[in-house]
Design an enzyme around this catalytic site. Structure first.
Site, PDB file in Angstrom:
ATOM      1  N   SER A  45       0.855  -1.185   0.000  1.00 33.28           N
ATOM      2  CA  SER A  45       0.000   0.000   0.000  1.00 33.28           C
ATOM      3  C   SER A  45       0.892   1.237   0.000  1.00 33.28           C
ATOM      4  O   SER A  45       1.966   1.233   0.610  1.00 33.28           O
ATOM      5  CB  SER A  45      -0.868  -0.015   1.257  1.00 33.28           C
ATOM      6  OG  SER A  45      -1.272   1.295   1.594  1.00 33.28           O
ATOM      7  N   LYS A  91       0.745  -3.246   4.957  1.00 31.65           N
ATOM      8  CA  LYS A  91      -0.124  -3.997   4.049  1.00 31.65           C
ATOM      9  C   LYS A  91       0.633  -4.893   3.081  1.00 31.65           C
ATOM     10  O   LYS A  91       1.681  -4.553   2.561  1.00 31.65           O
ATOM     11  CB  LYS A  91      -0.979  -3.027   3.210  1.00 31.65           C
ATOM     12  CG  LYS A  91      -2.037  -2.279   3.987  1.00 31.65           C
ATOM     13  CD  LYS A  91      -3.108  -3.168   4.599  1.00 31.65           C
ATOM     14  CE  LYS A  91      -4.027  -3.780   3.567  1.00 31.65           C
ATOM     15  NZ  LYS A  91      -4.900  -2.783   2.962  1.00 31.65           N
ATOM     16  N   GLU A 144      -7.319 -10.672  -6.696  1.00 31.28           N
ATOM     17  CA  GLU A 144      -8.378  -9.653  -6.774  1.00 31.28           C
ATOM     18  C   GLU A 144      -8.632  -9.238  -8.222  1.00 31.28           C
ATOM     19  O   GLU A 144      -9.774  -9.101  -8.658  1.00 31.28           O
ATOM     20  CB  GLU A 144      -7.983  -8.408  -5.962  1.00 31.28           C
ATOM     21  CG  GLU A 144      -8.038  -8.612  -4.467  1.00 31.28           C
ATOM     22  CD  GLU A 144      -7.521  -7.372  -3.736  1.00 31.28           C
ATOM     23  OE1 GLU A 144      -8.349  -6.557  -3.332  1.00 31.28           O
ATOM     24  OE2 GLU A 144      -6.285  -7.229  -3.599  1.00 31.28           O
TER      25      GLU A 144
END
Ligand code: ARG
Length: 471
Positions: free
Chosen positions: A277, A283, A290
């Protein structure tokens, strides 16, 4: 030079019309197949005495040079020549002179474009079978490494019964196995030659369609000339199989995403397949699954798009059909991207066996088994279900799991309990009790793996054979 079809016209094409109707921006993808088809066509024209042998040799040599230039990327395709077929023909005429204009004898772009698409798609189908085979192999390896790893199996996303992680992996092997079968079956309908249908009705020249078919390694020729130029079922079928493949990948993606969350913590995807991130330093995001999940949408969209294009189209060719290409190319590219990443991502995924085990120890996924135990003692299943339901409710109120209860506590719910239930409740026992064909018991899963491995061997052999056949 003016348009190849310019004779009937007195005015120049409007610039915007030229841009609007051209397909060269995307159908240049078909360049090699277009030349492949032309080489077979012109060879046949020579064999049938439709063109003199010298012309055929000149044209073939010219096409070979154009092919080399295409491969080297040094042909500049132009919108003025509308599509790949006319761009190639123009390049040929530039190379060999007006004799190049004889290539299109007894042929139309309608049967030509259909032939190109058949040639192009059959190669892709073989490549996809190979990619699915590689993904299956990665899943089988994970299954073998986890033949003793137990995790909760879910229904309604609620813990249901414990299963082997190997069994879960093998479910996907079965799913992708069906995908492989579907693609292999579709090859029969892709590997059919449209050429010789002409624009729609056949041709006045004494061509030999079966000779062209054998040159191009097609198993059959289209039976009906109208159907040959109008049929796009083979593309729809491919887009539909692709949609199912993406749906399978999307379901696996969803599980990987969920399992990678702190809440589950069942697997960890390798760093190489995750991203970070820009703001939150901690993260590690599962971007690949995804995106695969997300891109499934466009693959479905391409299927719906082509269905809608073809709906209500009268026979035979209509320009609408030029819209068949971009969706197909996009689906192929999207699925290549997904499958290419999926096999190594699955292979390098770390399976958190301890965490899975801990989850199994802290749930009621063994409840069915003590119900079955009571049934073994003669109690009707419906009644046993009720008894165990009450036992579980008691556990929840006491903040305990079934294995924490004393025999006296069990006996409050039924006198039929005895101390063998402590064995019955062990996760290994629960898993291995499901010893039916296709069930999660370890011997069954090991046999399933062995069957899948021999099916995969057959797939690998198919890929070798069909790569040869489609090139
Ligand atoms: N570019 C066209 C297509 O992709 C080729 C066939 C054109 N045929 C025609 N009659 N205009 O569909």
């Amino acid at each position: 030079m003016s348009k190849l079809w310019g004779g009937r016209f007195t005015k120049k094409t409007d610039q915007l019309v030229e841009e609007y109707t051209a397909s060269i921006m995307f159908d240049k993808e078909l360049a090699e197949e277009d030349i492949e088809g032309s080489l077979a066509h012109v060879t046949m024209l020579g064999k049938q005495g439709i063109l003199p042998v010298e012309d055929v040799e000149t044209i073939k040599a010219g096409l070979q040079r154009v092919l080399e230039r295409v491969k080297a990327g040094d042909i500049e395709f132009t919108i003025g020549d509308e599509d790949i077929h006319m761009n190639i023909e123009k390049a040929l005429i530039d190379d060999v002179g007006s004799v190049g204009g004889k290539l299109h004898t007894g042929r139309s772009r309608n049967d030509q474009v259909a032939t190109d698409m058949h040639l192009w798609l059959r190669k892709r189908v073989v490549e996809f079978v190979d990619m699915l085979y590689k993904l299956q192999s990665a899943l089988i390896e994970q299954a073998k490494a986890n033949a003793d790893t137990i995790l909760p199996g879910y229904t309604h996303l609620q813990r249901a019964q414990p299963i082997l992680f190997a069994h879960h992996m093998m479910a996907y092997v079965s799913m992708f196995g069906r995908d492989i079968e579907r693609l292999q079956d579709s090859y029969k309908r892709i590997n059919v030659l449209p050429l010789g249908a002409g624009a729609l009705a056949g041709t006045t020249f004494p061509i030999d369609r079966h000779f062209v078919a054998s040159q191009l390694k097609f198993d059959r020729v289209y039976e009906n000339s109208l159907d040959a130029v109008s049929d796009r079922d083979f593309i729809l079928e491919f887009l539909s199989h692709a949609s199912i493949i993406m749906m399978h990948l999307s379901r696996l993606s969803e599980e990987l995403i969920m399992w990678s969350s702190t809440e589950f913590n069942f697997v960890e995807l390798d760093d190489a397949f995750c991203t970070g991130s820009s703001i939150m330093p901690q993260k590690k995001n599962p971007d690949v699954p995804e995106l695969v999940r997300g891109k499934t949408g466009r693959v479905y969209g391409n299927l719906m798009g082509l269905f809608t294009v073809l709906k209500s189209l009268p026979l035979a060719y209509n320009k609408d059909m030029q819209e068949d290409k971009e969706g197909m190319f996009d689906t192929v590219k999207t699925m290549q991207g997904a499958l290419q990443l999926f096999a190594p991502m699955v292979a390098t995924m770390k399976v958190n066996k301890d965490r899975m085990r801990q989850a199994v120890n802290q749930d009621f996924s063994n409840a069915t088994d003590i119900a079955d135990f009571l049934v073994g003692k003669g109690m009707p299943f419906r009644q046993a279900h009720e008894v165990i339901g009450k036992t579980v409710l008691y556990c929840i109120q006491q903040n305990k799991y079934l294995l924490d209860l004393t025999l006296d506590e069990f006996k409050q719910f039924s006198e039929l309990f005895d101390d063998r239930i402590y064995d019955v409740l062990q996760p290994e026992q629960v898993v291995n009790a499901r010893n039916v064909y296709g069930g999660t018991a370890k011997p069954q899963v090991l046999e399933a793996i062995a069957r899948a491995e021999s099916a995969a061997e057959a797939t690998a052999a198919w890929v070798i054979e069909y790569t040869e056949r489609s090139n």
